[in-house]
Design a protein around this motif. Sequence first.
Motif, short mmCIF file in Angstrom:
data_model
loop_
_atom_site.label_atom_id
_atom_site.label_comp_id
_atom_site.label_asym_id
_atom_site.label_seq_id
_atom_site.Cartn_x
_atom_site.Cartn_y
_atom_site.Cartn_z
N ALA A 1 2.98 3.51 7.06
CA ALA A 1 3.79 3.66 5.85
C ALA A 1 3.40 2.64 4.78
CB ALA A 1 5.27 3.52 6.19
N GLY A 2 2.43 1.77 5.10
CA GLY A 2 1.97 0.78 4.13
C GLY A 2 2.96 -0.31 3.83
N GLN A 3 3.91 -0.55 4.71
CA GLN A 3 4.95 -1.54 4.43
C GLN A 3 4.52 -2.97 4.79
OE1 GLN A 3 8.59 -0.27 6.29
NE2 GLN A 3 8.74 1.60 5.07
N ASN A 4 3.53 -3.11 5.65
CA ASN A 4 3.02 -4.44 5.99
C ASN A 4 1.54 -4.55 5.64
OD1 ASN A 4 2.01 -2.80 7.94
ND2 ASN A 4 2.70 -4.03 9.70
N THR B 1 8.56 9.70 7.25
CA THR B 1 9.18 9.78 8.57
C THR B 1 8.30 10.56 9.54
OG1 THR B 1 10.44 11.72 7.81
CG2 THR B 1 11.53 9.57 7.68
N ALA B 2 7.58 11.56 9.03
CA ALA B 2 6.67 12.32 9.89
C ALA B 2 5.45 11.49 10.25
CB ALA B 2 6.24 13.61 9.20
N LEU B 3 4.85 10.84 9.29
CA LEU B 3 3.63 10.07 9.54
C LEU B 3 3.91 8.87 10.44
CD1 LEU B 3 2.15 10.18 5.93
CD2 LEU B 3 1.44 11.54 7.89
N ALA C 1 0.82 -1.21 0.00
CA ALA C 1 0.00 0.00 0.00
C ALA C 1 0.85 1.26 0.00
CB ALA C 1 -0.94 0.00 1.20
N GLY C 2 2.07 1.17 0.53
CA GLY C 2 2.88 2.38 0.64
C GLY C 2 2.15 3.45 1.43
N ASN C 3 2.48 4.70 1.16
CA ASN C 3 1.86 5.80 1.90
C ASN C 3 0.39 5.98 1.58
OD1 ASN C 3 4.22 6.29 3.18
ND2 ASN C 3 4.56 8.34 2.35
N ALA C 4 -0.14 5.22 0.60
CA ALA C 4 -1.58 5.29 0.34
C ALA C 4 -2.38 4.84 1.55
CB ALA C 4 -1.94 4.43 -0.87
N PHE C 5 -1.78 3.98 2.39
CA PHE C 5 -2.49 3.56 3.60
C PHE C 5 -2.61 4.70 4.60
CE2 PHE C 5 -3.10 1.35 7.67
CZ PHE C 5 -4.14 0.49 7.32
N SER C 6 -1.84 5.76 4.39
CA SER C 6 -1.93 6.90 5.32
C SER C 6 -3.31 7.54 5.27
CB SER C 6 -0.85 7.95 5.02
OG SER C 6 -1.07 8.53 3.74
N ILE C 7 -4.09 7.32 4.19
CA ILE C 7 -5.47 7.81 4.14
C ILE C 7 -6.28 7.15 5.25
CG2 ILE C 7 -7.57 7.94 2.75
CD1 ILE C 7 -5.75 7.72 0.26
N ILE C 8 -6.12 5.84 5.37
CA ILE C 8 -6.85 5.09 6.40
C ILE C 8 -6.29 5.41 7.78
CG2 ILE C 8 -7.33 2.74 7.21
CD1 ILE C 8 -7.23 1.91 4.20
#
Length: 624
Positions: A491-494, A439-441, A380-387
Amino acid sequence: MSARARRVLAAAASVVVAGTTLTGCFEEPSAHEAVRDFLVGWQSGDYELAAGRTDGDPAVVRKALEDTRVHLDAASFRFRITSLTQSGEESTADFAAEVDLGENNSLWEYTSKLPLHLVNGVWKVRWSPSVIHPQLKEGQRFAVDPKPELRKQVLDRTGEPLQADTTLYVAGVTPATLGDNAQKAGEQLAALTGFAQDRLLSRIKSAPPSTFVPLVTFGWRKYASIQSKLDDIPGVTVQKQEQPVAPAPPEQIVGRVSALTAEHEQKLGGPQRAGDSVGLSGLQKAYQDYLTGSTQTSVITLDLKTGEQVAELKKWPGRPNAPVETTIDSSIQAAAESALAGTRSATLVAVKARTGEVLAVSASDDLNEEKNALAGKYPAGNAFSIIAAEALLKKGVKPSQPLACPPERSVGGARFEQAGLTASVSQSFQSSFARSCVTALASLARRVSGDDLAKSAADFGIGKPWKLPLKSFSGKVGDLDSDADKAKAIAGQNVEVSPLSMALVAGAVASGTWHPPLLVTKPTTPDPAAEVLPATPPAPVAIDAKVLPALQSMMRSGVRSGSARAAAAAGEPVSGIVAPVTGKSKNQAWFVGWQGDVAVAVLAENADPAAYAGRFFAAIRDPA
């Protein structure tokens, strides 16, 4: 072994049971032995035994019973005596017949009588064609008259076909013109096509003689390669037939169709017949039975001299076929095709934000619309930051919350790097979100629990048990037991998602409610032959109204001042973010956003997905 061969073997195995039943029905003296031997011989194909129990010419009886099987193209016969009466030297047996006509038709069931009389002290069946069926007369024969329906179409949301006409070449025969060449024609056609010779011959022999019998259908390439050999087969003619089988975009979602080959027939069994079409992929495969239905079939009697129909003995209307109606919007699909023209390693899925209906699916030539756009499993990468942002807003984190965006950061032992940054930058939560500062998120991982993130993911459909009639992936979130796990999730890494699942996330933010995806509106029930059966869709989920405005504002900032500015299009404003995939070797990035009621997710490798989204929205605004 074919389904037909199994039915024939099963019928032969049942003869012993039938014979025992017939033998034990009545005590001597009676005509039961003659009845038993005649019916068992007929059922098992021992026509010598059956003929010996009649008063007719054995050769005539044998041929009549053998022709009955051939002219009905019957897989098996089964008989059951219902009564036996005797009056002096006359006797009558009532029996019930079950004839398996194959081709996935129902059994033909009828009742008839066997008249018997004593001939030199031996009971004999009084022979006439009416012994076989009460309506069969001298000078007549059975025939099977199938009336197949042409394949129906896959339609877009306005009812327009998602296929174009293609010329197919149908090789067949008119039995009356074959003369003595039926055997030779069947042999040569079988050798050329791989279809079983006995199946082709039975199709020919069971058909009304003046009817064109389609046997094999070819596409133009195959037909061109064997045309000269077909021309050499006596009695075989070729008819051109226009059928709407060439898929329009989205081609891999609509799917390819092929003429039925011998290999397909062996794999599929069921109602397909040589000459039919078969869906090889996409919705054409998923809804094969629905699009083709089953053939209307009649058992008739024919006059042997004229070839004209005398009577219809039984008719099966067949299962009607119907088009498959989809949610695809052809104009929006054209915009998606235009946006990805000439690209590599890119996919785009557009959905209707207020309903979850799939409007368009596109993929570059090196990817697949079904396997990658609907069912692809991507980080997902940073796209998961929406959730994650929705979960953080519910925990009280404000969009204006100051955050440091350093080049590197460690959270719970997990390290994160912000590409292209050499010094720490101070900015707000909203700005960090819009610019995808990982890094901020990631530093906000301690502000939420694993359960908070898991609930928000579920509310946005990630991991929900929805299925389309094609392969699809709703997403998966890894362990959220530690701060490191939570930071990796932000960060959508997992976290794994598909372009479809992220388009639905965008739709949820745009409309305020997450909706499960919808691709096919009719039929409402799945095709029983489908490999992937749609699940009962989960209920829509409303996004928390208290945080929705802030989340929508943060998404808008991604295009106004963040890294998604390339997605801006004239007309209605575009909202969305560009979200790089970090921690992976491939240089992938997402655009997730919407314009009006069209929500979209774009995944691209070594390219700016926002630029593709901008092309897409511009093409919707100004269609060619």
